[in-house]
Design an enzyme around this catalytic site. Structure first.
Site, PDB file in Angstrom:
ATOM      1  N   ASP A  90     -11.191  -0.988  13.838  1.00 44.55           N
ATOM      2  CA  ASP A  90     -11.307  -1.346  12.280  1.00 44.55           C
ATOM      3  C   ASP A  90     -12.497  -1.740  12.509  1.00 44.55           C
ATOM      4  OD1 ASP A  90      -8.840  -1.046  11.551  1.00 44.55           O
ATOM      5  OD2 ASP A  90      -7.847  -2.886  11.512  1.00 44.55           O
ATOM      6  N   CYS A 133      -9.937  -9.369  16.033  1.00 45.67           N
ATOM      7  CA  CYS A 133      -8.688  -9.035  15.100  1.00 45.67           C
ATOM      8  C   CYS A 133      -9.404  -8.530  14.195  1.00 45.67           C
ATOM      9  CB  CYS A 133      -9.061 -10.539  14.687  1.00 45.67           C
ATOM     10  SG  CYS A 133      -7.940 -10.332  13.583  1.00 45.67           S
ATOM     11  N   LYS A 180      -2.674   4.506   7.422  1.00 45.38           N
ATOM     12  CA  LYS A 180      -2.414   5.023   9.075  1.00 45.38           C
ATOM     13  C   LYS A 180      -2.914   6.496   8.424  1.00 45.38           C
ATOM     14  CE  LYS A 180      -0.450   0.995  10.380  1.00 45.38           C
ATOM     15  NZ  LYS A 180      -0.544   0.790   9.005  1.00 45.38           N
ATOM     16  N   ARG A 233       0.924  -1.501  -0.116  1.00 42.32           N
ATOM     17  CA  ARG A 233       0.571   0.144   0.135  1.00 42.32           C
ATOM     18  C   ARG A 233       1.526   1.131  -0.279  1.00 42.32           C
ATOM     19  NH1 ARG A 233      -3.844  -0.677   4.891  1.00 42.32           N
ATOM     20  NH2 ARG A 233      -4.551  -1.816   3.025  1.00 42.32           N
ATOM     21  N   TYR A 234       1.995   1.272   0.398  1.00 47.00           N
ATOM     22  CA  TYR A 234       2.582   2.763   0.599  1.00 47.00           C
ATOM     23  C   TYR A 234       4.021   1.713  -0.497  1.00 47.00           C
ATOM     24  CZ  TYR A 234       0.755   2.887   5.245  1.00 47.00           C
ATOM     25  OH  TYR A 234      -0.908   3.431   5.935  1.00 47.00           O
ATOM     26  N   CYS A 293      -2.357 -17.961  15.184  1.00 46.67           N
ATOM     27  CA  CYS A 293      -2.096 -17.350  16.181  1.00 46.67           C
ATOM     28  C   CYS A 293      -2.055 -18.065  17.595  1.00 46.67           C
ATOM     29  CB  CYS A 293      -2.836 -16.418  16.735  1.00 46.67           C
ATOM     30  SG  CYS A 293      -2.550 -15.434  15.242  1.00 46.67           S
ATOM     31  N   ASP A 310      -6.806   4.025  10.642  1.00 47.81           N
ATOM     32  CA  ASP A 310      -6.399   3.120   9.293  1.00 47.81           C
ATOM     33  C   ASP A 310      -7.755   2.809   8.201  1.00 47.81           C
ATOM     34  OD1 ASP A 310      -4.921   1.479   7.344  1.00 47.81           O
ATOM     35  OD2 ASP A 310      -4.442  -0.192   9.045  1.00 47.81           O
ATOM     36  N   CYS A 355      -7.765 -12.453  19.234  1.00 44.80           N
ATOM     37  CA  CYS A 355      -8.139 -11.627  20.188  1.00 44.80           C
ATOM     38  C   CYS A 355      -9.820 -11.515  19.491  1.00 44.80           C
ATOM     39  CB  CYS A 355      -7.021 -10.630  19.410  1.00 44.80           C
ATOM     40  SG  CYS A 355      -5.745 -10.745  19.933  1.00 44.80           S
ATOM     41  N   ARG A 403      -8.566  -9.098  10.802  1.00 43.28           N
ATOM     42  CA  ARG A 403      -8.038  -9.907  10.067  1.00 43.28           C
ATOM     43  C   ARG A 403      -8.788 -11.164   9.873  1.00 43.28           C
ATOM     44  NH1 ARG A 403      -2.233  -8.666  10.058  1.00 43.28           N
ATOM     45  NH2 ARG A 403      -2.504  -6.932   8.773  1.00 43.28           N
ATOM     46  N   ARG A 429       7.325   0.008   1.499  1.00 41.66           N
ATOM     47  CA  ARG A 429       7.288  -1.080   2.107  1.00 41.66           C
ATOM     48  C   ARG A 429       6.324  -2.043   1.927  1.00 41.66           C
ATOM     49  NH1 ARG A 429       5.933   3.359   4.382  1.00 41.66           N
ATOM     50  NH2 ARG A 429       4.405   4.347   5.891  1.00 41.66           N
TER      51      ARG A 429
HETATM   52  C1  LIG Z   1       0.641  -0.639   9.384  1.00 38.23           C
HETATM   53  C2  LIG Z   1       1.416  -1.443   7.665  1.00 38.23           C
HETATM   54  C3  LIG Z   1       2.507  -0.635   6.964  1.00 38.23           C
HETATM   55  C4  LIG Z   1       3.452  -0.474   7.747  1.00 38.23           C
HETATM   56  O1  LIG Z   1       3.498   1.466   8.647  1.00 38.23           O
HETATM   57  P1  LIG Z   1       4.191   2.107   9.566  1.00 38.23           P
HETATM   58  O2  LIG Z   1       3.316   3.197   9.543  1.00 38.23           O
HETATM   59  O3  LIG Z   1       5.136   2.250   8.228  1.00 38.23           O
HETATM   60  O4  LIG Z   1       4.657   0.830  10.276  1.00 38.23           O
HETATM   61  C5  LIG Z   1       2.787  -1.273   6.116  1.00 38.23           C
HETATM   62  N1  LIG Z   1       2.113  -1.037   4.920  1.00 38.23           N
HETATM   63  C6  LIG Z   1       0.805  -2.164   5.478  1.00 38.23           C
HETATM   64  C7  LIG Z   1      -0.326  -2.465   4.628  1.00 38.23           C
HETATM   65  C8  LIG Z   1      -0.019  -1.171   6.735  1.00 38.23           C
HETATM   66  O5  LIG Z   1      -1.104  -1.417   7.269  1.00 38.23           O
END
Ligand SMILES: *Cc1c(COP(=O)(O)O)cnc(C)c1O
Length: 448
Positions: free
Chosen positions: A297, A136, A341, A116-117, A129, A334, A133, A138, A120
């Site tokens: 969520d 959850c 986020k 998504r980002y 798990c 989120d 929880c 997911r 990363r």
């Molecule tokens: C939370 C998350 C991350 C990591 O986010 P950071 O703000 O870098 O901790 C990366 N990808 C996804 C899909 C996430 O939900």
């Protein structure tokens, strides 16, 4: 050195279990409690809990003997109990509820990998798990052994990471990566480390909280081969901070793994400034830095745990300035639909002019910061980092507006909606009229 004192508990049922069994994570895993009968041996169950535990098709229940021992058996509102023992309130739907509220599946180029980002990616490595929880996020996949990821899927996830050089940070999650078979986890980490552009690996795990005995010296040594490796645990209430957890975090830290904590804001569990302050203060005593506080969520079964967003703002208001700065997490929503986020916090900027900013502090004291009137702006043309940006395009958004790459951001369909009036009139309009002179889409500037 002052060793923090935290309690250690064992439910009555386990009083005669030999220590070597109790402290063996395999014993803990194989003695997890999941039925009405088993849980009823440890806790005085309410009608609502009995009803939920008799329900077919409920999100999976499983609790380690260690974690259930942290519950006061007579208190139906115990904050640890509410995280792992279902009630019939889970069966209620609510407005806004979705199966995959973060649209993770839609942002997955291959099953189980969420990209998504820009730099990363999140890798879901198992659906299992140590305990489950009730809130959850997911629940659509977690707990279902048949939904877990196959070897082919892991290969496909790794192949995607290999051919995507902008990813420099991989987060392992699931499910819980630390319940993977140790050999499989080691193999996975080895394969990730073999990818040159992956600079850091992060693990998100609640194993240290549900089953701290899993954090053995052997596991820590295995993990330490893969530095830089970071780990986030998941503690929601000070009652989860025990002597055993403190020992587990100490071991991880000695192996050089920096620790963070992610909490979820949960009604009836930790929706209180004073509980949160105690939580973050106890976390830093065991050298775990609070990282994120999430709003619940919009997924099935969690309606009764939800709070207004304003509760999170109030909690941050009660932490920032009132306690150590590094104990204050970032409160995030989120974004439903997959926006990622979004940090939400109290406002500290009250007003500003071209050379003054009016700010308030945590006590309500109002101050001004005098800004320079002769600031020499950073010059990207002489900055090595600006000349060689390592990220690919797509980093636009509001930053793009500030950098002059575009002047506005339009919602989908904006232009069509605003094409009002007669066709003949529109044809007379000159699109360039409302472009600032000198920007013109940014093309001329690049030509020097
Ligand atoms: C939370 C998350 C991350 C990591 O986010 P950071 O703000 O870098 O901790 C990366 N990808 C996804 C899909 C996430 O939900």
């Amino acid at each position: 050195m002052s060793t923090p004192q935290f309690p250690s508990r064992r439910a009555e049922l386990y009083r005669n279990v030999p220590d070597d069994q109790w402290n063996d994570w395999r014993w803990q895993l194989s003695h997890r409690l999941n039925s009405l009968e088993e849980i009823g041996q440890v806790l005085e169950l309410s009608e609502s809990e009995k009803k939920a535990l008799s329900q077919k098709g409920l999100f999976r229940v499983d609790v380690t003997p260690y974690f259930i021992s942290l519950i006061n058996p007579m208190d139906p509102n115990d904050p640890v109990r509410r995280q792992v023992i279902p009630t019939d309130r889970e069966l209620s739907a609510f407005t806004g509820m979705m199966e995959d509220s973060l649209a993770e599946d839609a942002h997955s180029p291959v099953p189980g990998l969420v990209h998504r980002y820009p730099d990363r990616a999140l890798m879901l490595v198992t659906t299992q798990c140590a305990s489950y929880c009730r809130y959850c996020t997911r629940g659509r996949i977690v707990g279902d052994p048949s939904a877990t990821f196959s070897r082919e899927e892991m290969d496909a996830q790794i192949a995607y990471l290999e051919k995507t050089p902008q990813i420099r940070d991989v987060l392992l999650s699931g499910g819980d990566p630390l319940v993977l078979a140790p050999k499989l986890l080691e193999e996975l980490l080895t394969r990730l480390r073999a990818i040159p552009h992956i600079e850091i690996v992060r693990i998100g795990s609640r194993v240290p909280v549900f089953m701290p005995m899993r954090i053995t010296e052997e596991l820590c040594q295995m993990l330490a081969q893969f530095h830089p490796l970071w780990l986030n645990i998941h503690v929601n209430h000070p009652n989860e901070i025990t002597a055993e957890l403190a020992q587990a975090t100490d071991r991880l830290l000695r192996a050089g793994i920096p620790l963070g904590n992610q909490s979820v804001l949960l009604a009836g569990i930790n929706d209180c400034v004073n509980i949160q302050r105690k939580l973050v203060q106890d976390l830093v005593r065991i050298r775990v830095r609070p990282y994120y506080l999430y709003i619940c969520d919009l997924v099935e079964g969690v309606g009764h745990f939800r709070t207004p967003v304003s509760k999170g703002i109030e909690i941050i208001e009660g932490l920032r300035g009132h306690t150590s700065g590094f104990a204050v997490p970032t409160f995030v929503v989120d974004a439903p639909g997959g926006g990622g986020k979004i940090p939400v916090m109290p406002n500290y900027v009250i007003s500003s002019s071209d050379h003054k900013v009016v700010l308030r502090n945590y006590e309500g004291f109002i101050s001004t910061y005098e800004e320079p009137q002769d600031y020499q702006s950073h010059d990207p043309s002489t900055c090595a980092y600006c000349q060689h940006p390592r990220v690919e395009g797509g980093q636009t958004g509001v930053l793009g507006l500030l950098e002059g790459k575009q002047m506005s951001i339009k919602p989908q369909g904006f232009d069509q909606l605003h094409m009002r009036g007669e066709e003949a009139h529109r044809l007379r309009l000159d699109d360039n009229k409302w472009k600032p002179l000198g920007i013109g889409g940014g093309e001329e500037e690049k030509k020097e």
